[in-house]
Design an enzyme around this catalytic site. Sequence first.
Site: not given
Length: 209
Positions: A104, A108, A200, A203
Amino acid sequence: MKGKLIVFNHPLINHKLALMRDEKTGTKDFRQTLSEIGMLMAYEVTRDLPTKEVLVKTPVDVAKCQTLAKEVVVVPILRAGLGMVDGITALIPTAKVGHIGLYRDEETLEPKEYYAKFPTVITEATVLVVDPMLATGGSVVHAIKVLKKRGVKDISYVGLVGAPEGVKRVQEEHPDVNIFLAALDEKLNEKGYIVPGLGDCGDRLYGTK
Ligand code: PRP
Ligand code: URA
């Protein structure tokens, strides 16, 4: 029938998901638990796979049996989707695996594609697109678009935690695709993270933060 939203809400899956949500859970347990949930979900996700009748000679007589009629292809969205593949293929050892690499854009939130490679049988197969996190839905919608452009017709999406925004977007843009989630969370925050979510996923899975 296609186009269903199935949220598992299963005691074992919820228990494991609680461990994954905990910010204190480290890479080892996070990775192992994601794979275990992948396996548990695979059992239910494959419930409606088409089968064909075969005759099998047993030591006693001939039995009418059912075997899988189509190939199954698992398509993880890199990176985090990889974390569910082992669990799913443990239940479907004959499944082939395609890969699509997306990240991603942090501004945006739109997906950027950097890799795509699929088994040749994919057009006639039942395809499971796998990504633990359904946030804005941009990544899953993009992956499904890529697959449809290649002629794939039978697609389901399998994820861990979804936001209502992502579910809505997938349902609007791909109403023919089943959505399987372990849990449906509240909302997205201003950074596009699922709330309460688990942070995340890529991660935490790979220890990159
Ligand atoms: C995360 C996650 C999904 C995507 C979900 O990937 O693994 O692929 O975001 O967000 P969306 O629904 O808004 O598209 P990320 O871009 O962080 O890449 P990574 O898996 O390589 O860490
Ligand atoms: N991607 C993640 O890994 N987590 C989120 O909450 C949203 C997108």
